[in-house]
Design a protein around this motif. Structure first.
Motif, PDB file in Angstrom:
ATOM      1  N   PHE A 287       0.823  -1.202   0.000  1.00 32.13           N
ATOM      2  CA  PHE A 287       0.000   0.000   0.000  1.00 32.13           C
ATOM      3  C   PHE A 287       0.864   1.263   0.000  1.00 32.13           C
ATOM      4  N   SER A 288       0.346   2.343  -0.582  1.00 28.01           N
ATOM      5  CA  SER A 288       1.027   3.637  -0.605  1.00 28.01           C
ATOM      6  C   SER A 288       0.705   4.403   0.674  1.00 28.01           C
TER       7      SER A 288
ATOM      8  N   GLN B 108      -2.899   5.495   0.749  1.00 25.83           N
ATOM      9  CA  GLN B 108      -3.824   4.402   1.012  1.00 25.83           C
ATOM     10  C   GLN B 108      -3.816   4.002   2.483  1.00 25.83           C
TER      11      GLN B 108
ATOM     12  N   THR C  57      -5.819   6.536   4.371  1.00 25.67           N
ATOM     13  CA  THR C  57      -7.238   6.340   4.099  1.00 25.67           C
ATOM     14  C   THR C  57      -7.781   5.155   4.885  1.00 25.67           C
ATOM     15  N   LEU C  58      -7.041   4.056   4.908  1.00 25.69           N
ATOM     16  CA  LEU C  58      -7.460   2.879   5.673  1.00 25.69           C
ATOM     17  C   LEU C  58      -7.538   3.191   7.158  1.00 25.69           C
TER      18      LEU C  58
ATOM     19  N   GLY D 127      -8.101   7.394  -2.735  1.00 26.14           N
ATOM     20  CA  GLY D 127      -7.421   6.164  -2.332  1.00 26.14           C
ATOM     21  C   GLY D 127      -6.997   5.259  -3.465  1.00 26.14           C
ATOM     22  N   ASN D 128      -7.890   4.994  -4.437  1.00 27.25           N
ATOM     23  CA  ASN D 128      -7.592   4.146  -5.603  1.00 27.25           C
ATOM     24  C   ASN D 128      -7.025   2.783  -5.186  1.00 27.25           C
ATOM     25  N   PHE D 129      -7.895   1.934  -4.636  1.00 29.11           N
ATOM     26  CA  PHE D 129      -7.469   0.637  -4.114  1.00 29.11           C
ATOM     27  C   PHE D 129      -7.556  -0.497  -5.142  1.00 29.11           C
TER      28      PHE D 129
ATOM     29  N   SER E 269      -4.594  -2.771  -5.370  1.00 30.47           N
ATOM     30  CA  SER E 269      -4.221  -3.458  -4.128  1.00 30.47           C
ATOM     31  C   SER E 269      -5.342  -4.359  -3.626  1.00 30.47           C
TER      32      SER E 269
END
Length: 291
Positions: free
Chosen positions: A31-32, A35, A38-39, A201-203, A206
């Motif tokens: 993850f970045s 991200q 965001t999580l 986020g753009n998950f 991932s």
């Protein structure tokens, strides 16, 4: 009563100091920094909402015009400082990032003077100086001794941005406490931060990590211990303590982070780092002392 408030603030800071354990876990999943932030705020928002809906739903009621408080705590502070902080870790190192994050007490002291008229006494300024020197020692930044650490401009700016964003939570949180309960402030801080970060986020790349059991363990831990519980304890402590003093007590966090690195990840603790730990603890004791 004030001693209890200091203990609550310190406990919150200790929990914040464990965040590196969870962040390292998420970086292992690919993850970045964006991200991970965001999580963090999303899991915390869900935990707070579920808890309050089943226990104290009345605490979720706020006035629309008071949303500005939570724009401050959630977006300007929590989302902003986390993004800056994790970016600084990527650009430089955890040690340098923590040192720059703890320029926050200096920002808090100045902002508290401007907005709340809090006094900048000699003892408070001296304690602030000790914490900054202590944090520098803990991070291993010792100008003129050995190889000095070098920072890129981007790393320096994001690091200072993290300190400024971190400081804003004490300012907005203190103002919000005049109208709202600790849990209300914490819940809407996470909700507003989630609303701001989710679209970014753009998950999709991932998605595979979501099928791994360890991911959910890290997610629950990150959302609860260094986030929900830590913010509840810290915000509760702000009810009885000046925001500038609270921010100095919270500098226990880098000490805890350093010790966690030593005991969990077997990172070496140098003599200068031990000296830094002691300086921060001395400053914490000094700032609690009343005339």
């Amino acid at each position: 009563m004030q001693k209890r408030a200091y203990l609550l603030i310190a406990a919150g800071a200790v929990l914040w100091g464990t965040i590196g354990i969870f962040v390292r876990g998420f970086y292992g999943f690919g993850f970045s920094p964006l991200q991970v932030v965001t999580l963090r705020v999303l899991s915390a928002a869900v935990l707070m909402l579920v808890y309050l809906l089943f226990t104290r739903p009345e605490l979720l009621k706020i006035r629309i015009r008071d949303s500005l408080y939570f724009v401050g705590t959630g977006i300007f502070s929590l989302a902003f400082f986390n993004l800056c902080y994790f970016t600084t870790i990527r650009e430089t190192s955890i040690a340098i990032a923590v040192t720059l994050l703890y320029t926050a007490p200096a920002f808090v002291a100045v902002l508290s003077r401007v907005f709340f008229g809090e006094n900048l006494g000699v003892k408070k300024l001296f304690s602030l100086g000790l914490t900054l020197v202590g944090c520098a020692f803990v991070a291993g930044y010792l100008p003129g001794i050995g190889d000095s650490l070098t920072l890129s401009w981007s790393g320096l700016l994001t690091g200072l941005g993290a300190g400024f964003g971190y400081a804003l939570y004490s300012i907005f949180g203190k103002a919000a406490l005049e109208k709202y309960h600790t849990m209300t402030i914490a819940a809407y801080t996470f909700i507003f931060a989630s609303l701001a970060l989710l679209p970014l986020g753009n998950f999709e790349n991932s998605a595979g990590a979501f099928s791994i059991g360890a991911f959910w363990v890290y997610l629950a831990g990150l959302g609860f211990f260094p986030t929900v519980l830590a913010y509840l304890l810290y915000t509760k402590g702000l009810e009885e303590v000046e925001s500038s003093r609270a921010s100095i007590v919270a500098t226990i966090e880098p000490v805890v982070g350093t010790l966690a690195g030593f005991f969990i990840f077997r990172e070496i603790l140098t003599g200068w780092q031990v000296a830094g730990v002691l300086l921060v603890l001395v400053a914490v004791v000094m700032v609690q002392e009343r005339k």
